[in-house]
Design a protein around this motif. Structure first.
Motif, PDB file in Angstrom:
ATOM      1  N   VAL A   1       0.840  -1.196   0.000  1.00  0.00           N
ATOM      2  CA  VAL A   1       0.000   0.000   0.000  1.00  0.00           C
ATOM      3  C   VAL A   1       0.876   1.247   0.000  1.00  0.00           C
ATOM      4  N   ILE A   2       1.923   1.267   0.762  1.00  0.00           N
ATOM      5  CA  ILE A   2       2.824   2.427   0.818  1.00  0.00           C
ATOM      6  C   ILE A   2       3.463   2.664  -0.545  1.00  0.00           C
ATOM      7  N   LYS A   3       3.927   1.613  -1.194  1.00  0.00           N
ATOM      8  CA  LYS A   3       4.531   1.750  -2.521  1.00  0.00           C
ATOM      9  C   LYS A   3       3.500   2.213  -3.546  1.00  0.00           C
ATOM     10  N   ALA A   4       2.310   1.665  -3.495  1.00  0.00           N
ATOM     11  CA  ALA A   4       1.261   2.053  -4.444  1.00  0.00           C
ATOM     12  C   ALA A   4       0.866   3.513  -4.257  1.00  0.00           C
ATOM     13  N   VAL A   5       0.746   3.954  -3.002  1.00  0.00           N
ATOM     14  CA  VAL A   5       0.402   5.353  -2.731  1.00  0.00           C
ATOM     15  C   VAL A   5       1.528   6.270  -3.199  1.00  0.00           C
ATOM     16  N   THR A   6       2.775   5.891  -2.979  1.00  0.00           N
ATOM     17  CA  THR A   6       3.916   6.705  -3.411  1.00  0.00           C
ATOM     18  C   THR A   6       3.934   6.839  -4.934  1.00  0.00           C
ATOM     19  N   ILE A   7       3.759   5.745  -5.616  1.00  0.00           N
ATOM     20  CA  ILE A   7       3.729   5.778  -7.088  1.00  0.00           C
ATOM     21  C   ILE A   7       2.544   6.605  -7.568  1.00  0.00           C
ATOM     22  N   GLY A   8       1.401   6.451  -6.914  1.00  0.00           N
ATOM     23  CA  GLY A   8       0.217   7.236  -7.274  1.00  0.00           C
ATOM     24  C   GLY A   8       0.448   8.726  -7.078  1.00  0.00           C
TER      25      GLY A   8
ATOM     26  N   ILE B   1       3.365  10.282  -7.144  1.00  0.00           N
ATOM     27  CA  ILE B   1       4.320  10.730  -8.167  1.00  0.00           C
ATOM     28  C   ILE B   1       3.597  10.931  -9.494  1.00  0.00           C
ATOM     29  N   ILE B   2       2.750   9.998  -9.851  1.00  0.00           N
ATOM     30  CA  ILE B   2       1.987  10.117 -11.106  1.00  0.00           C
ATOM     31  C   ILE B   2       1.068  11.340 -11.045  1.00  0.00           C
ATOM     32  N   ALA B   3       0.423  11.566  -9.910  1.00  0.00           N
ATOM     33  CA  ALA B   3      -0.481  12.712  -9.767  1.00  0.00           C
ATOM     34  C   ALA B   3       0.286  14.031  -9.870  1.00  0.00           C
ATOM     35  N   ILE B   4       1.455  14.120  -9.257  1.00  0.00           N
ATOM     36  CA  ILE B   4       2.257  15.352  -9.298  1.00  0.00           C
ATOM     37  C   ILE B   4       2.720  15.623 -10.719  1.00  0.00           C
ATOM     38  N   VAL B   5       3.249  14.621 -11.396  1.00  0.00           N
ATOM     39  CA  VAL B   5       3.718  14.793 -12.778  1.00  0.00           C
ATOM     40  C   VAL B   5       2.551  15.142 -13.696  1.00  0.00           C
ATOM     41  N   SER B   6       1.421  14.468 -13.519  1.00  0.00           N
ATOM     42  CA  SER B   6       0.243  14.771 -14.340  1.00  0.00           C
ATOM     43  C   SER B   6      -0.244  16.193 -14.085  1.00  0.00           C
ATOM     44  N   GLY B   7      -0.255  16.620 -12.847  1.00  0.00           N
ATOM     45  CA  GLY B   7      -0.668  17.980 -12.514  1.00  0.00           C
ATOM     46  C   GLY B   7       0.259  19.014 -13.120  1.00  0.00           C
TER      47      GLY B   7
END
Length: 124
Positions: free
Chosen positions: A17-24, A26-32
């Motif tokens: 869960v921690i890894k999935a949230v971290t990747i999520g 990162i994806i959200a920041i880059v997408s934003g």
């Protein structure tokens, strides 16, 4: 010392869960960031188009103006500048257009030409 064999570490649900949230995140920041960059570029493009339209409207609504004759002082400065540029001893530098440089240069060139016996250009 115990020589008990160590078991391979198993991933727990918590670490997944921690890894999935971290990747999520990162994806959200880059997408934003990319979305913000795209919207900013589109906004600038639309603003440029609007300013172009306003300028074109201004050009259509403004009648052409006949050129105004130069005032005598400006015409005299252009004449002095042209005389200096035509003189073989004058090489204009970065401050050539500064106030007073051309009139002082004209006085110096006239003095040098007078001292060397050359015919100085007649002043009007």
């Amino acid at each position: 010392m115990s020589s008990a064999p160590q078991r391979p570490r198993k991933y727990t649900d918590e670490s997944f869960v921690i890894k999935a949230v971290t990747i999520g995140l990162i994806i959200a920041i880059v997408s934003g960031y990319l979305l913000n960059w795209y919207l900013d570029a589109r906004s600038k493009r639309e603003m440029d188009q609007a300013q172009s339209a306003v300028y074109r409207q201004y050009l259509r609504s403004t009648p052409p103006q006949p050129p105004q004759p130069l005032p005598d002082a400006v015409a005299e400065r252009f004449k002095v500048r042209d005389e200096l540029l035509a003189h073989p001893g004058v090489k204009p530098g970065p401050g050539f257009a500064s106030p007073g440089v051309q009139s002082t240069g004209k006085a110096i060139v006239d003095a040098i030409d007078g001292a060397q016996g050359r015919q100085a250009a007649p002043r009007s």
